[in-house]
Write a protein that holds these residues in place. Structure first.
Motif, mmCIF file in Angstrom:
data_model
loop_
_atom_site.group_PDB
_atom_site.id
_atom_site.type_symbol
_atom_site.label_atom_id
_atom_site.label_comp_id
_atom_site.label_asym_id
_atom_site.label_seq_id
_atom_site.Cartn_x
_atom_site.Cartn_y
_atom_site.Cartn_z
ATOM 1 N N VAL A 1 0.724 -1.178 -0.082
ATOM 2 C CA VAL A 1 -0.023 0.178 0.110
ATOM 3 C C VAL A 1 0.752 1.292 0.212
ATOM 4 O O VAL A 1 1.779 1.288 0.811
ATOM 5 C CB VAL A 1 -1.028 -0.109 1.275
ATOM 6 C CG1 VAL A 1 -1.827 1.267 1.326
ATOM 7 C CG2 VAL A 1 -1.826 -1.110 1.004
ATOM 8 N N SER A 2 0.659 2.259 -0.834
ATOM 9 C CA SER A 2 1.499 3.325 -1.029
ATOM 10 C C SER A 2 1.258 4.430 -0.032
ATOM 11 O O SER A 2 -0.151 4.526 0.252
ATOM 12 C CB SER A 2 1.306 3.878 -2.531
ATOM 13 O OG SER A 2 1.767 5.297 -2.539
ATOM 14 N N GLY A 3 2.112 4.949 0.700
ATOM 15 C CA GLY A 3 2.151 6.138 1.344
ATOM 16 C C GLY A 3 2.103 7.503 0.637
ATOM 17 O O GLY A 3 2.315 8.463 1.103
ATOM 18 N N GLY A 4 1.970 7.361 -0.622
ATOM 19 C CA GLY A 4 2.343 8.667 -1.669
ATOM 20 C C GLY A 4 3.739 9.091 -1.306
ATOM 21 O O GLY A 4 4.731 8.459 -1.178
ATOM 22 N N LEU A 5 4.006 10.483 -1.434
ATOM 23 C CA LEU A 5 5.193 11.137 -1.540
ATOM 24 C C LEU A 5 5.845 10.993 -0.025
ATOM 25 O O LEU A 5 7.041 11.276 0.191
ATOM 26 C CB LEU A 5 4.889 12.746 -1.683
ATOM 27 C CG LEU A 5 4.630 12.729 -3.271
ATOM 28 C CD1 LEU A 5 4.608 14.390 -3.550
ATOM 29 C CD2 LEU A 5 5.598 12.424 -4.070
ATOM 30 N N ALA A 6 5.063 10.724 1.023
ATOM 31 C CA ALA A 6 5.726 10.342 2.250
ATOM 32 C C ALA A 6 6.467 9.204 2.145
ATOM 33 O O ALA A 6 7.630 9.120 2.752
ATOM 34 C CB ALA A 6 4.514 9.919 3.410
ATOM 35 N N ASP A 7 6.192 8.230 1.574
ATOM 36 C CA ASP A 7 7.116 6.838 1.054
ATOM 37 C C ASP A 7 8.626 7.633 0.511
ATOM 38 O O ASP A 7 9.728 6.998 0.670
ATOM 39 C CB ASP A 7 6.546 5.889 0.050
ATOM 40 C CG ASP A 7 5.593 5.239 0.770
ATOM 41 O OD1 ASP A 7 5.584 5.340 2.195
ATOM 42 O OD2 ASP A 7 4.638 4.495 0.194
ATOM 43 N N VAL A 8 8.470 8.529 -0.442
ATOM 44 C CA VAL A 8 9.747 9.082 -0.791
ATOM 45 C C VAL A 8 10.617 9.719 0.148
ATOM 46 O O VAL A 8 11.883 9.369 0.037
ATOM 47 C CB VAL A 8 9.534 10.090 -2.079
ATOM 48 C CG1 VAL A 8 10.642 10.700 -2.722
ATOM 49 C CG2 VAL A 8 8.719 9.457 -3.028
ATOM 50 N N VAL A 9 10.022 10.216 1.064
ATOM 51 C CA VAL A 9 11.012 10.813 2.259
ATOM 52 C C VAL A 9 11.396 9.962 2.951
ATOM 53 O O VAL A 9 12.690 9.829 3.185
ATOM 54 C CB VAL A 9 9.993 11.972 2.956
ATOM 55 C CG1 VAL A 9 10.860 12.377 4.232
ATOM 56 C CG2 VAL A 9 9.234 13.117 1.954
ATOM 57 N N ARG A 10 10.506 8.700 3.290
ATOM 58 C CA ARG A 10 11.034 7.666 4.130
ATOM 59 C C ARG A 10 12.169 6.761 3.453
ATOM 60 O O ARG A 10 12.987 6.379 4.098
ATOM 61 C CB ARG A 10 9.949 6.595 4.270
ATOM 62 C CG ARG A 10 9.023 7.413 5.410
ATOM 63 C CD ARG A 10 8.242 6.116 6.075
ATOM 64 N NE ARG A 10 7.239 6.136 5.149
ATOM 65 C CZ ARG A 10 6.030 6.794 5.192
ATOM 66 N NH1 ARG A 10 5.834 7.697 6.153
ATOM 67 N NH2 ARG A 10 5.138 6.363 4.258
ATOM 68 N N ALA A 11 12.181 6.795 1.805
ATOM 69 C CA ALA A 11 13.082 5.974 1.162
ATOM 70 C C ALA A 11 14.267 6.917 0.444
ATOM 71 O O ALA A 11 14.570 6.802 -0.869
ATOM 72 C CB ALA A 11 12.275 5.501 0.070
ATOM 73 N N ARG A 12 14.557 7.924 1.144
ATOM 74 C CA ARG A 12 15.628 9.115 0.804
ATOM 75 C C ARG A 12 16.641 8.354 0.154
ATOM 76 O O ARG A 12 17.240 8.656 -0.814
ATOM 77 C CB ARG A 12 15.870 9.847 1.687
ATOM 78 C CG ARG A 12 14.852 10.827 2.149
ATOM 79 C CD ARG A 12 15.360 12.008 3.352
ATOM 80 N NE ARG A 12 16.037 11.245 4.342
ATOM 81 C CZ ARG A 12 15.286 10.913 5.358
ATOM 82 N NH1 ARG A 12 13.858 11.220 5.717
ATOM 83 N NH2 ARG A 12 15.943 10.475 6.470
ATOM 84 N N PHE A 13 17.268 7.217 0.902
ATOM 85 C CA PHE A 13 18.299 6.457 0.307
ATOM 86 C C PHE A 13 18.265 5.758 -1.157
ATOM 87 O O PHE A 13 19.144 5.738 -2.053
ATOM 88 C CB PHE A 13 18.870 5.221 1.173
ATOM 89 C CG PHE A 13 20.115 4.332 0.816
ATOM 90 C CD1 PHE A 13 21.152 5.287 0.946
ATOM 91 C CD2 PHE A 13 20.036 3.289 0.552
ATOM 92 C CE1 PHE A 13 22.392 4.218 0.512
ATOM 93 C CE2 PHE A 13 21.205 2.554 0.114
ATOM 94 C CZ PHE A 13 22.328 3.000 0.000
#
Length: 292
Positions: free
Chosen positions: A13-25
């Motif tokens: 399930v996608s968390g949206g752009l919040a996932d991008v912040v969490r997956a910065r690496f």
């Protein structure tokens, strides 16, 4: 007795752009990968970030500044002073937008093999494309700054903040449209052609190569207000205000209410498009792997 959590969590399930912040690496790795792949086997490599806008600038400057008389000279007082600065400050911003949106709209299809193999936040791909375009933008910005300094550039703090706002407007807009068309392109490959037409229109529908006063004189106040609502137009005008205007005698007019009205409007419109693109992306991404 060991207690277990009975709450089920739906996988993927996608968390949206919040996932991008969490997956910065992961974002950093994707940006690095995109840069390596793009310049693999290239002789000039990242120098293309200088060569391509340089050639584009020369062509437009000769055609518009010299042949069509947009460059002010002792024999042509109706042109723009320091037209070279005016032109290049608009070119680097519109190039950032066109590269970011063009690559972001193709990013999901282009990484289809990876998407079908493993799950990772799919928003990473359009966002990484925007970041790669930003990497190409900043060397061009350095060239602009050097040219401005040689032209007597003396900006104030408000002008510098306006330039930051202009870049933010374009970055938000490119990310939002990149998410929107990146998702749509999975289902409708005609989206790529639509984006190409949109980018062509964006280049000429903003005062990159001509003055905003020319538009106002031709279309009148109402249609000029409609023209001003284009976030790209607002962003280009902020760059002219920040980089070109301080190299002139200051007699050149800036668009009415640029700071008090149009910059906030540009930010709000770009943020709304980012939200729209994000919501559309999250709704469509569930079938990416199947469609690809």
């Amino acid at each position: 007795m060991t207690q277990t959590n009975s709450e089920l969590v739906r996988p993927g399930v996608s968390g949206g752009l919040a996932d991008v912040v969490r997956a910065r690496f992961l974002l950093k790795l994707l940006v690095r990968k995109e840069l390596k792949v793009r310049y693999r086997g290239s002789v000039l490599g990242l120098l293309w970030s200088y060569v391509k806008p340089g050639v584009q600038f020369i062509v437009f400057y000769v055609a518009l500044g010299i042949f069509l008389g947009l460059e002010q000279s002792p024999t042509n007082r109706g042109g723009l002073p320091n037209y070279a600065i005016y032109l290049f400050s608009g070119i680097i911003l519109i190039n950032f937008f066109t590269e970011a949106l063009g690559n972001a709209s193709r990013s999901i299809v282009g990484n289809g093999g990876l998407i079908k193999k493993i799950y990772l936040p799919r928003q990473l791909f359009p966002v990484a494309s925007v970041w790669v375009s930003a990497v190409h933008f900043f060397p061009q910005l350095m060239i602009l700054l050097v040219a401005c300094f040689f032209s007597g550039w003396n900006p104030n703090l408000i002008q510098l903040l306006a330039a930051v706002a202009g870049f933010l407007i374009v970055a938000l807009l490119a990310t939002g449209l990149g998410l929107l068309f990146g998702a749509a392109n999975v289902y409708f490959r005609d989206s790529e052609n639509f984006v190409d037409m949109l980018l062509m229109i964006a280049t000429w529908a903003s005062p990159v190569m001509y003055a905003w006063t020319m538009v106002q004189a031709k279309v009148g106040d109402f249609w000029f207000t409609v023209y001003q609502m284009n976030p790209i137009t607002i962003a280009v005008e902020t760059f002219h205000y920040a980089f070109w205007l301080p190299t002139t005698d200051g007699a050149q007019a800036i668009p009415p209410h640029l700071l008090s009205l149009w910059i906030p409007v540009g930010v709000l419109i770009s943020a709304a498009i980012l939200l729209w693109g994000q919501l559309t992306f999250r709704r469509l991404e569930g079938r990416f792997a199947q469609e690809l």
